[in-house]
Design a protein around this motif. Structure first.
Motif, short mmCIF file in Angstrom:
data_model
loop_
_atom_site.label_atom_id
_atom_site.label_comp_id
_atom_site.label_asym_id
_atom_site.label_seq_id
_atom_site.Cartn_x
_atom_site.Cartn_y
_atom_site.Cartn_z
N ALA A 1 16.00 -18.80 17.61
CA ALA A 1 15.73 -18.44 16.21
C ALA A 1 17.07 -18.45 15.49
N PRO A 2 17.22 -19.31 14.46
CA PRO A 2 18.53 -19.42 13.81
C PRO A 2 19.05 -18.09 13.26
N TYR A 3 20.36 -17.95 13.23
CA TYR A 3 21.02 -16.74 12.70
C TYR A 3 20.63 -16.55 11.23
N VAL A 4 20.29 -15.33 10.88
CA VAL A 4 19.96 -15.04 9.48
C VAL A 4 21.17 -14.35 8.84
N ALA A 5 21.78 -15.03 7.88
CA ALA A 5 22.97 -14.46 7.23
C ALA A 5 22.55 -13.60 6.04
N PHE B 1 25.52 -7.41 18.84
CA PHE B 1 25.68 -8.49 17.86
C PHE B 1 24.85 -9.74 18.21
N ALA B 2 24.13 -10.26 17.20
CA ALA B 2 23.16 -11.35 17.39
C ALA B 2 23.75 -12.61 18.00
N TYR C 1 16.73 -7.58 14.90
CA TYR C 1 17.36 -6.88 16.01
C TYR C 1 16.36 -5.94 16.70
N GLY C 2 15.10 -5.95 16.23
CA GLY C 2 14.12 -5.00 16.77
C GLY C 2 14.27 -3.63 16.13
N LEU C 3 14.79 -3.61 14.89
CA LEU C 3 14.99 -2.35 14.16
C LEU C 3 14.31 -2.43 12.79
N PRO C 4 12.97 -2.61 12.77
CA PRO C 4 12.29 -2.87 11.50
C PRO C 4 12.23 -1.69 10.53
#
Ligand SMILES: Cc1ncc(COP(=O)(O)O)c(C=O)c1O
Length: 370
Positions: free
Chosen positions: A14-18, A120-121, A340-343
């Motif tokens: 899954a591409p990095y989301v900036a 960090f992702a 990050y699993g922190l919705p």
């Protein structure tokens, strides 16, 4: 026919989301760019130091030529500052580049890499990108569980990523704990100690990781000019490690991965201790202000040693995105961390005092309307 270009492990990434750029938010929400506050990418709110701007302007006349591939002057300055031979230093196009190169240099496809949940992702991206196996060790209080990370090492583990302080949680591991951990890691497992935020640490939390590099041939310390040094857009990071690891990095590094302007600016920023001190002081002041506001609003947050704070904005899993959208409509860009699993959380970069106030006002308004 289904397309199947590329390895399956690359297609699975899954591409990095900036963080959203200011111009994009202005377009999307019909806002004036001048009124938008961006607290989404852990950048230095002071911008670039003037000393670095001057150095860049001077270096601009050399841009017809390739950069110095060995970055002699920047490495000499780093060598002097950190007390290690220049041969122990590898430069990166941001420290992100260092993390990627290290994974490719130390690990083969199919071997394993260990990192902590909520760390960090880019560790996950680097692992997946080379078809390695990720061993993600559950976090304790949103931070690294070093004992569990040691216990997770298998015969095929070749690399452990440790972020200190960690992004996005801001958690910190103290020096003695880290040292005890390094002592127990087998010498055939490399440790990348990612210290992107180390310059923000108060004096009483600092430790000497460079001394550990002298002691542990499997340790690589990664640093960046993107945060406290204020050069995120220029992309400069560096690794300090003994020659055996450094030599491997140099085989994979692109020869010109740090451009001429970036090299010149980094030397100036490195010597600009007044800017560094101002950045850390502003950050400490902003941290106090944000956490005081969270306390007043009764919001849980993770105590942070970085230039950002992770705050829980609701108890349902759409809270992060919902509050984020409401903030965007008010011209405040922060970072949702659902990936990050922190919705239920948002990560807020500490800004200038007026930016922090704009964020707090928008957050108060959003929560009052909920
Ligand atoms: C923990 C950590 N490491 C590394 C990086 C990479 O930063 P850069 O590539 O700008 O040096 C970041 C950026 O946010 C970070 O948070």
């Amino acid at each position: 026919m289904t397309t199947s270009f590329g390895p399956s492990y690359v297609r699975a990434i899954a591409p990095y989301v900036a963080g959203k750029p200011i111009s994009e938010v202005a377009r999307e929400f019909g806002l004036d760019e001048a009124n938008i506050v961006k607290l989404a990418s852990n950048e230095n709110p002071l911008g670039m130091p003037e000393s670095a701007q001057r150095a860049m302007a001077q270096a601009a006349s050399e841009l017809g030529r390739y950069p110095d591939a060995n970055a002699f002057e920047l490495k000499s300055a780093l060598s002097e500052r950190y007390g290690v031979p220049a041969e122990w230093i590898t430069l990166g196009n941001g420290s992100n580049d260092i993390l990627e190169i290290a994974a490719h240099a130390f690990v083969e496809k199919g071997q394993s890499i260990i990192y902590a949940q909520y760390s960090f992702a880019v560790y996950a991206l680097a692992t997946q990108g080379l078809g390695a196996r990720a061993i993600v060790v559950p976090a304790v209080q949103y931070g690294h569980d070093l004992d569990a990370m040691l216990a997770a090492i298998t015969d095929d583990t070749r690399l452990i990523f440790v972020a200190n302080p960690n992004n996005p949680t801001g958690t910190f591991i103290d020096g003695p704990k880290l040292e005890a951990f390094l002592d127990k890691v087998p010498r055939n497992v490399a440790v990348v100690l990612d210290e992107a935020y180390t310059e923000y640490l108060p004096q009483d939390k600092r430790y000497d990781s460079i001394a550990w590099v002298r002691r542990y041939p499997n340790l690589l310390v990664s640093r960046t000019f993107s945060k406290a040094f204020g050069l995120a857009g220029l992309r400069v990071g560096f690794a300090i490690a003994q020659p055996e690891l450094t030599d491997l990095l140099n085989r994979l590094r692109q020869p010109f991965n740090v451009n001429t302007l970036a090299q010149a600016a980094a030397i100036a920023a490195l010597n600009d201790t007044a800017f560094l001190e101002k950045s850390a002081a502003l950050n400490a002041q902003g941290y106090r202000r944000l956490t005081e506001a969270f306390d007043k609003l009764g919001l849980e947050y993770v105590p942070s040693d970085g230039n950002f704070v992770l705050v829980r904005v609701g108890n349902d899993d759409s809270a992060g995105n919902r509050v984020n959208l409401a903030l965007l409509k008010q011209g405040v860009i922060v970072r949702p961390v659902g990936n990050y699993g922190l919705p239920q959380w948002l990560r807020i970069t500490i800004g200038l005092p007026e930016e922090n106030e704009a964020f707090i006002a928008a957050l108060e308004k959003t929560l009052a309307a909920a």
